[in-house]
Design a protein around this motif. Sequence first.
Motif, PDB file in Angstrom:
ATOM      1  N   LYS A 134     -23.735  46.260  35.528  1.00  0.00           N
ATOM      2  CA  LYS A 134     -24.370  46.633  34.270  1.00  0.00           C
ATOM      3  C   LYS A 134     -24.288  45.437  33.330  1.00  0.00           C
ATOM      4  O   LYS A 134     -23.430  44.568  33.504  1.00  0.00           O
ATOM      5  N   PRO A 135     -25.176  45.354  32.337  1.00  0.00           N
ATOM      6  CA  PRO A 135     -25.092  44.241  31.379  1.00  0.00           C
ATOM      7  C   PRO A 135     -23.832  44.361  30.523  1.00  0.00           C
ATOM      8  O   PRO A 135     -23.350  45.469  30.261  1.00  0.00           O
ATOM      9  N   THR A 136     -23.301  43.214  30.092  1.00  0.00           N
ATOM     10  CA  THR A 136     -22.197  43.242  29.135  1.00  0.00           C
ATOM     11  C   THR A 136     -22.730  43.758  27.794  1.00  0.00           C
ATOM     12  O   THR A 136     -23.946  43.819  27.588  1.00  0.00           O
ATOM     13  N   SER A 137     -21.845  44.088  26.881  1.00  0.00           N
ATOM     14  CA  SER A 137     -22.272  44.693  25.611  1.00  0.00           C
ATOM     15  C   SER A 137     -23.176  43.763  24.804  1.00  0.00           C
ATOM     16  O   SER A 137     -24.082  44.232  24.123  1.00  0.00           O
ATOM     17  N   ASN A 138     -22.979  42.451  24.875  1.00  0.00           N
ATOM     18  CA  ASN A 138     -23.856  41.545  24.134  1.00  0.00           C
ATOM     19  C   ASN A 138     -25.013  41.033  24.999  1.00  0.00           C
ATOM     20  O   ASN A 138     -25.767  40.162  24.566  1.00  0.00           O
ATOM     21  N   ARG A 139     -25.131  41.556  26.206  1.00  0.00           N
ATOM     22  CA  ARG A 139     -26.251  41.316  27.125  1.00  0.00           C
ATOM     23  C   ARG A 139     -26.435  39.850  27.504  1.00  0.00           C
ATOM     24  O   ARG A 139     -27.528  39.402  27.794  1.00  0.00           O
ATOM     25  N   ASP A 140     -25.324  39.097  27.523  1.00  0.00           N
ATOM     26  CA  ASP A 140     -25.418  37.707  27.935  1.00  0.00           C
ATOM     27  C   ASP A 140     -24.848  37.469  29.333  1.00  0.00           C
ATOM     28  O   ASP A 140     -24.699  36.337  29.769  1.00  0.00           O
ATOM     29  N   ASN A 141     -24.551  38.548  30.042  1.00  0.00           N
ATOM     30  CA  ASN A 141     -24.056  38.461  31.412  1.00  0.00           C
ATOM     31  C   ASN A 141     -24.029  39.872  31.999  1.00  0.00           C
ATOM     32  O   ASN A 141     -24.460  40.822  31.345  1.00  0.00           O
ATOM     33  N   ILE A 142     -23.508  39.978  33.213  1.00  0.00           N
ATOM     34  CA  ILE A 142     -23.343  41.293  33.842  1.00  0.00           C
ATOM     35  C   ILE A 142     -21.890  41.459  34.246  1.00  0.00           C
ATOM     36  O   ILE A 142     -21.153  40.469  34.359  1.00  0.00           O
ATOM     37  N   GLU A 143     -21.495  42.711  34.447  1.00  0.00           N
ATOM     38  CA  GLU A 143     -20.147  42.991  34.919  1.00  0.00           C
ATOM     39  C   GLU A 143     -20.210  44.059  36.001  1.00  0.00           C
ATOM     40  O   GLU A 143     -21.111  44.905  35.993  1.00  0.00           O
ATOM     41  N   GLN A 144     -19.270  43.979  36.934  1.00  0.00           N
ATOM     42  CA  GLN A 144     -19.204  44.933  38.030  1.00  0.00           C
ATOM     43  C   GLN A 144     -18.880  46.322  37.513  1.00  0.00           C
ATOM     44  O   GLN A 144     -18.094  46.476  36.581  1.00  0.00           O
ATOM     45  N   CYS A 145     -19.489  47.329  38.117  1.00  0.00           N
ATOM     46  CA  CYS A 145     -19.085  48.694  37.806  1.00  0.00           C
ATOM     47  C   CYS A 145     -17.650  48.888  38.291  1.00  0.00           C
ATOM     48  O   CYS A 145     -17.292  48.417  39.376  1.00  0.00           O
ATOM     49  N   PRO A 146     -16.809  49.563  37.508  1.00  0.00           N
ATOM     50  CA  PRO A 146     -15.424  49.756  37.938  1.00  0.00           C
ATOM     51  C   PRO A 146     -15.308  50.766  39.087  1.00  0.00           C
ATOM     52  O   PRO A 146     -16.261  51.465  39.428  1.00  0.00           O
ATOM     53  N   LYS A 147     -14.133  50.799  39.653  1.00  0.00           N
ATOM     54  CA  LYS A 147     -13.808  51.740  40.724  1.00  0.00           C
ATOM     55  C   LYS A 147     -14.195  53.161  40.316  1.00  0.00           C
ATOM     56  O   LYS A 147     -14.049  53.536  39.154  1.00  0.00           O
ATOM     57  N   ASP A 148     -14.692  53.926  41.250  1.00  0.00           N
ATOM     58  CA  ASP A 148     -15.075  55.339  41.071  1.00  0.00           C
ATOM     59  C   ASP A 148     -16.263  55.530  40.135  1.00  0.00           C
ATOM     60  O   ASP A 148     -16.429  56.578  39.519  1.00  0.00           O
ATOM     61  N   THR A 149     -17.090  54.490  40.008  1.00  0.00           N
ATOM     62  CA  THR A 149     -18.376  54.577  39.310  1.00  0.00           C
ATOM     63  C   THR A 149     -19.402  53.835  40.162  1.00  0.00           C
ATOM     64  O   THR A 149     -19.036  53.119  41.101  1.00  0.00           O
TER      65      THR A 149
END
Length: 111
Positions: free
Chosen positions: A56-71
């Motif tokens: 998903k995009p980071t909160s400031n939309r300048d990168n992405i981050e992995q969905c955490p475990k169990d999502t």
Amino acid sequence: KIADCSPSSETQCGDCTAGQASMGGEVTTCTECNGPGQYSDAPLSGACKLAPAGYKPTSNRDNIEQCPKDTFSIGANDNCTPCADGGHSQPGSSACEKCITGKYYDETENS
């Protein structure tokens, strides 16, 4: 602040920052990457990117981050969805799993 550009006069155009994009030409402002799953990870981007499955995009939309475990995320989404009752997933998953009858999820083997 990013300077607005007027294509009909002498201009000093501003740079789009990460989280924004512009196709250039007669465009006078940068477009925020704020549509579902959109982000821009570099300045001077010509278009916003879409977050792939498991991210998903980071909160400031300048990168992405992995969905955490169990999502999970199927991609092009702003949020990771929690697994339904009894479901589980590894970080960065595009779907959740459930164990078949007679099996259980061994977290120590899957961490």
